[in-house]
Scaffold this motif. Structure first.
Motif, PDB file in Angstrom:
ATOM      1  N   UNK A  76      27.450  40.914  67.244  1.00 19.77           N
ATOM      2  CA  UNK A  76      26.790  42.196  66.965  1.00 19.77           C
ATOM      3  C   UNK A  76      27.239  43.245  67.978  1.00 19.77           C
ATOM      4  N   UNK A  77      27.149  42.879  69.264  1.00 19.82           N
ATOM      5  CA  UNK A  77      27.555  43.827  70.303  1.00 19.82           C
ATOM      6  C   UNK A  77      29.030  44.196  70.140  1.00 19.82           C
ATOM      7  N   UNK A  78      29.865  43.176  69.830  1.00 17.89           N
ATOM      8  CA  UNK A  78      31.304  43.417  69.697  1.00 17.89           C
ATOM      9  C   UNK A  78      31.629  44.369  68.558  1.00 17.89           C
ATOM     10  N   UNK A  79      31.015  44.128  67.390  1.00 19.07           N
ATOM     11  CA  UNK A  79      31.302  44.964  66.223  1.00 19.07           C
ATOM     12  C   UNK A  79      30.839  46.397  66.463  1.00 19.07           C
ATOM     13  N   UNK A  80      29.647  46.547  67.047  1.00 22.39           N
ATOM     14  CA  UNK A  80      29.148  47.890  67.360  1.00 22.39           C
ATOM     15  C   UNK A  80      30.102  48.608  68.310  1.00 22.39           C
ATOM     16  N   UNK A  81      30.585  47.861  69.287  1.00 22.80           N
ATOM     17  CA  UNK A  81      31.489  48.449  70.274  1.00 22.80           C
ATOM     18  C   UNK A  81      32.794  48.897  69.625  1.00 22.80           C
ATOM     19  N   UNK A  82      33.339  48.042  68.749  1.00 21.68           N
ATOM     20  CA  UNK A  82      34.592  48.405  68.074  1.00 21.68           C
ATOM     21  C   UNK A  82      34.400  49.658  67.230  1.00 21.68           C
ATOM     22  N   UNK A  83      33.309  49.666  66.463  1.00 23.07           N
ATOM     23  CA  UNK A  83      33.060  50.816  65.578  1.00 23.07           C
ATOM     24  C   UNK A  83      32.903  52.096  66.392  1.00 23.07           C
ATOM     25  N   UNK A  84      32.111  52.041  67.457  1.00 18.61           N
ATOM     26  CA  UNK A  84      31.882  53.282  68.210  1.00 18.61           C
ATOM     27  C   UNK A  84      33.145  53.713  68.955  1.00 18.61           C
ATOM     28  N   UNK A  85      33.967  52.714  69.391  1.00 23.10           N
ATOM     29  CA  UNK A  85      35.222  53.075  70.065  1.00 23.10           C
ATOM     30  C   UNK A  85      36.127  53.865  69.129  1.00 23.10           C
TER      31      UNK A  85
END
Lengths: 688, 688
Positions: free
Chosen positions: A294-303
């Motif tokens: 969850x944290x990883x996907x959110x991070x990728x999307x916001x990046x």
């Protein structure tokens, strides 16, 4: 966007406040009966005494380096940043350890009264205090110095990374020696000689062993990841500062980008942690993995959005002149970092938990010699793929946006450190909870739950170690790139190159390679000799206090904690000083080219030895556990005895010498980056 | 001087003739009674069968590579040189093994009838056949190709080195797997399980073990040093060819210089060997050391005159433009090589025979885990000084005459290979003599003498290994320098540089580092698994043939030789092919810069792992022997059992995986040097 970065320190502060509320939440769980509280207090006190004594020694070092930097560098604020970096790392350690050492009994009690889901929650949130502290203090400190100096004198920010690195070395080396001295010592006498189970309250070394888990895997790992996190951002800022190419305000954009990544990374981690309550009814393995995803996907999307916004008004020509491939270039580098981190984690998991450990267990049937040979071979083999992934991450992130890309890949790998570190800290808390359950004679179903949590913790710990080395490699390389880019800004060094066909560079390369070997030898010898003292002390207590084995007299656990503490603190000093001084000496006496080769040689050898030792150690550990599950004769068989030898050899490999490599390679790079002006000046004085 | 070089092949031929007369001289000693002859014949036959089967497989590889080179390269003669290099290496192996495996019984018999001095002479002269064959065949082959191509197309000579390298890899890897499969297998069942002494004729693995000593330490080491010897000369010639700077005849002078060095080196070795009869009444240690000193001093003195003569008519300006410091520049580089070699040897001796082994023996008191930890720490520590000496040799020889100096330092280290290799071969002959004494139930004073000779042999073997790695490092670096200098002669690559701050170079560096790890893992696993088969076969024989233990039925030693042979040959192929193909793939797909980084990374990691494994293995071996001398409880104590575990772990470390590193790093460099034109062409085809 600028608004976000200008208040970066505020987001960091908010993260800390959140960590404080989580801490209060965890503390609201009951710690159990009097015996449990007593054991918890003993572990807590032992850990805090260790930290206090460790910090006292470190502070001498910090003050000396502070004064040297203040006197030796033109930018006096660099030394202040150094101090701040050190203090932030120390604070993260104190906050995280405080929470972790008070969460263990609460986890055990939750397992007893509420079952697995609640126990999992308590352990995870107890660990997330460390996770959030690391991410928030990093952002807070970087935010302050970025706000004050990015526009005028970005070199000052390097000092913050050097402060973080200095603490990390001592925390990792000291913590590593402590934990394995206690572990090897109490295991060899308790399990092997006296025949009592692990964590038995009659073992005088049991508290030291429990303290050690926290000291090594929480304080040590925390300082390690804090350093990588801060280091990769600082390297990206340093390279970004050289990327203006005369276009107004552009350098600032490249310097802002890594800050933006860690801001959205912290937010992603906070959301991941916040959602954990929804995951707690899954198996512990799935809950933790899903939290990370969850944290990883959110991070990728916001990046993605961050990069799109930052590069929106840049022309393709401008980007191309910087070696950046299209407006999404930096995003690909971030993604490369995340993917490489995940792949390295998966490979580590394979080598330390799958088929290779069965191969080692099988070899244990013909004795401990074949256990060692096969485990070492597994360790050697396990180096290949992670190094390949690191090489590919370097290559592809370079293709996507030049040297800057390598630093950004590092930032990407560490963006969600808040979540990664939470998962890492969860392990020792569960491990300690199991220890308390054993020592307080709690009902069997408690031990069953804590064992289940602990088993997952072993896997996350192994993955965490692979991840720590991978991130250390990228951070060290990013730093290395920053050193060489900065070098070119000095007058007379505009065409500075590190040509491998130049003998100074090769000389430096070889000299660099010998430092990790020496550090590994020193730390391994330290554990061997300190464990010897510990063994003698435990034997003495068993011999002189007959009430211990009968269970009528409690053992003197403090003396064992003291032995491990003293050994750790005494033995961490020499390696620490060597790591700081050696690059400076090479730079001054053989020159800046040799220094470049030196850093490359040390990084390469450090990564190889770090992976080899961490994975071989993890594989031996789990091969022994695999035998204990009833394979090849199970507990008590000859294969098991051989497996125990492998496990004991693996202890300093995976928890002392291996992790020390991560720190070493980062520290040497950042020391070079910070002291570069002084090195160049003295070199010129000597050779004219 | 030119006269000397033009007839270099003749001096080589003369050396071979001398080797033949020495062989005849050794054969004039009686081989003892019927039992002794029988054992000798069995060892001899086993060794020859192994060589024959090994050479059959190698010849397939050689033919394939020959055809590929012939088709892929413009200079067809390079492939012929390749073939010649391979054949010379094979011939050296056959000559040396023939002499060695027929000298063992003669040494034992001489010990029985004439005493130590004569036994020492027989063993030494038996070994000197290998020593002289290596030096003479190298000079012969290089002389022929130098005479034919130095003036017109010096690149052809590179092929000779590649041929030597290819054989070396198979001889080292195959031989290493053979010897340790036999050793580990027969020790674990014989000594540990059945409780019979080493070399007991009832052990079915005893012949394989005796054959293994020859296959590994004579054929393997010989091919290794032959390769270094040829490789360093070829690298010096290749660099020399680029040093003409338009001055007529000058390039030829620089190309001649390494040839002159090995001519006077061979002469020095011959004199050293010839004078050995005068030294035989000293202690074996002093006799061998003094032999080495005599050859070394003669070589240094004659090199001085060679350099003085060659540079006599060169102006200081010309020398300076080449980066050569004064007319004696190359002499300093030679001296640097010799000094570095001696220092590395001394350090190796310290770590594998002095205080560190007592530390390991002491740690054995607390069990095999601490034996392994302390031995591994000793291994790590032992890397530092040799790497430091290599770095200093690089730096100082570069300062004295540029990149050419690095190659010349390598030539210096190997100039007296005739003598060095003789001393190395002496070890296994004495070891075998002891084995024959044991199996033929000879009187105790014989075993005493052979044990004394063998003990010295262990020390010389350890020093020889350190020396082999040191020379491999210098040779690989010289080759590496030759690759990059040659690169600059290609159109479009005039400014070719290997900038470490360039991502392709770093990517290559990391990829290069993973190859030695993989090769070490493969070879170690090979020994582990093949030893497992051997153990089962020996156990089967003990179980199914009851007459063996009673001494009434001889064991089936052939089946064990066969297991070791098959395992060795099957397992050497993959590592061999990987080593040859990987640099070509990296060069073609990631480019020549990555190839440069790749070679540097592989060399660095190979040297580190090679030293680590060889020295840790040697230290464990001697720590066990130290305990056996009565320390810490002596034979049969718990400390001894732990020491045996260390020794067994050390076996593949020091005799299989460690030495394989030497070859790997040289082979990858020479393959790159030879295939460079094809790599560049294909790279251009793909990327335009």
């Amino acid at each position: 966007m600028e608004f976000l970065v200008n208040y970066a320190w505020l987001w960091g502060l908010l993260g800390l406040v959140l960590a404080f509320f989580i801490y209060k939440y965890v503390m609201s769980f009951p710690p159990g009966d009097k015996v449990m509280v007593e054991i918890m207090e003993r572990i807590h006190a032992g850990a805090m005494v260790f930290l206090k004594r460790e910090y006292k020694i470190i502070s001498v070092f910090i003050v000396v380096v502070f004064v040297l930097l203040y006197m030796g560098l033109d930018h006096k604020m660099t030394s202040v940043a150094f101090l701040a970096g050190a203090i932030c790392s120390l604070m993260a350690g104190v906050f995280g350890m405080q929470a972790a050492t008070l969460s263990n009994a609460r986890t055990a009690e939750a397992a007893k009264t509420h079952g697995q889901a609640t126990a999992l929650t308590v352990a995870f949130f107890g660990g997330s205090v460390m996770g959030l502290s690391v991410a928030s203090l990093g952002l807070l400190g970087l935010g302050v110095f970025f706000m004050l100096f990015a526009g005028t004198d970005p070199g000052v920010i390097n000092g913050f990374a050097m402060g973080a690195s200095s603490i990390a070395l001592f925390a990792r080396v000291g913590g590593g020696i402590f934990t394995k001295t206690a572990d090897v010592g109490s295991d060899l006498v308790g399990k092997v000689e006296a025949g009592i189970p692990e964590d038995d309250p009659r073992n005088p070394g049991v508290t030291a062993d429990n303290v050690g888990d926290n000291v090594g895997d929480i304080a040590g790992m925390g300082a390690d990841l804090f350093e990588s996190y801060v280091g990769s951002v600082v390297a990206a800022i340093a390279i970004g500062a050289t990327m203006g190419l005369g276009v107004e305000g552009m350098a600032m954009k490249w310097m802002m980008l890594p800050m933006l990544f860690i801001i959205v990374g912290l937010a992603s981690s906070v959301i991941g942690i916040g959602l954990f309550n929804m995951l707690k009814n899954m198996s512990p393995q799935s809950a933790l993995s899903n939290g990370l995803y969850i944290a990883g996907v959110l991070f990728i999307a916001s990046s993605y959005f961050v990069v799109k916004t930052i590069t929106a008004d840049m022309t393709p020509e401008y980007l191309q002149s910087l070696g950046i491939r299209g407006p999404l270039g930096p995003f690909w580098a971030v993604l490369m970092g995340i993917v490489a981190g995940m792949l390295i984690g998966a490979v580590t998991e394979y080598y330390t938990a799958r088929k290779p450990i069965r191969r080692i267990a099988e070899a244990s049937q013909t004795g401990s010699a074949t256990t060692i040979i096969s485990g070492f071979a597994v360790g050697l083999e396990s180096v290949a793929l992670p190094v390949f992934f690191i090489a590919m991450a370097i290559w592809l992130s370079y293709l996507s946006c030049g040297l800057y890309g390598i630093a950004i890949a590092g930032v990407g790998m560490l963006g969600t450190v808040g979540m990664t570190m939470s998962v890492d800290s969860y392990g020792p808390i569960s491990d300690n909870a199991g220890g308390i359950a054993e020592q307080a004679h709690m009902p069997p179903h408690v031990r069953e739950i804590t064992d289940g949590l602990d088993a997952v913790g072993n896997t996350t710990a192994a993955i965490g170690k692979g991840f720590a080395i991978g991130s250390a490699a990228l951070t060290a390389l990013a730093m290395f790139a920053a050193v060489s880019q900065t070098m070119k800004t000095y007058p007379g060094f505009e065409n500075f190159a590190l040509d491998l066909t130049e003998a100074h560079v090769i000389t430096g390369l070889f000299l660099g390679a010998l430092i990790p070997c020496l550090l590994a030898a020193m730390t391994m010898t330290a554990v061997g000799e300190a464990a010897f003292d510990m063994i003698n002390e435990i034997r003495r207590q068993f011999r002189e206090i007959p009430g211990i084995m009968a269970g009528t007299t409690p053992p003197d656990t403090n003396s064992c904690v003291d032995i491990a503490t003293t050994a750790a603190l005494k033995r961490m000093i020499l390696p620490g000083i060597a790591a700081v001084i050696s690059p400076v000496l090479v730079g001054i006496f053989i020159g800046p080219e040799a220094l470049g080769g030196f850093l490359a040689g040390a990084t390469l050898t450090g990564v190889i030895l770090g992976l080899l030792m961490a994975n071989a150690g993890g594989a031996w550990d789990n091969a022994k556990k695999y035998i204990e599950q009833g394979n090849f004769g199970g507990k008590g068989s000859d294969a098991h005895k051989a497996g125990v030898v492998g496990d004991t050899v693996g202890d300093p490999f995976k928890d002392t010498s291996g992790p020390a490599m991560n720190i070493l390679i980062k520290l040497m790079s950042v020391v070079s980056l910070v002291t570069l002006p002084a090195i160049i000046a003295i070199y010129h004085m000597i050779y004219g």
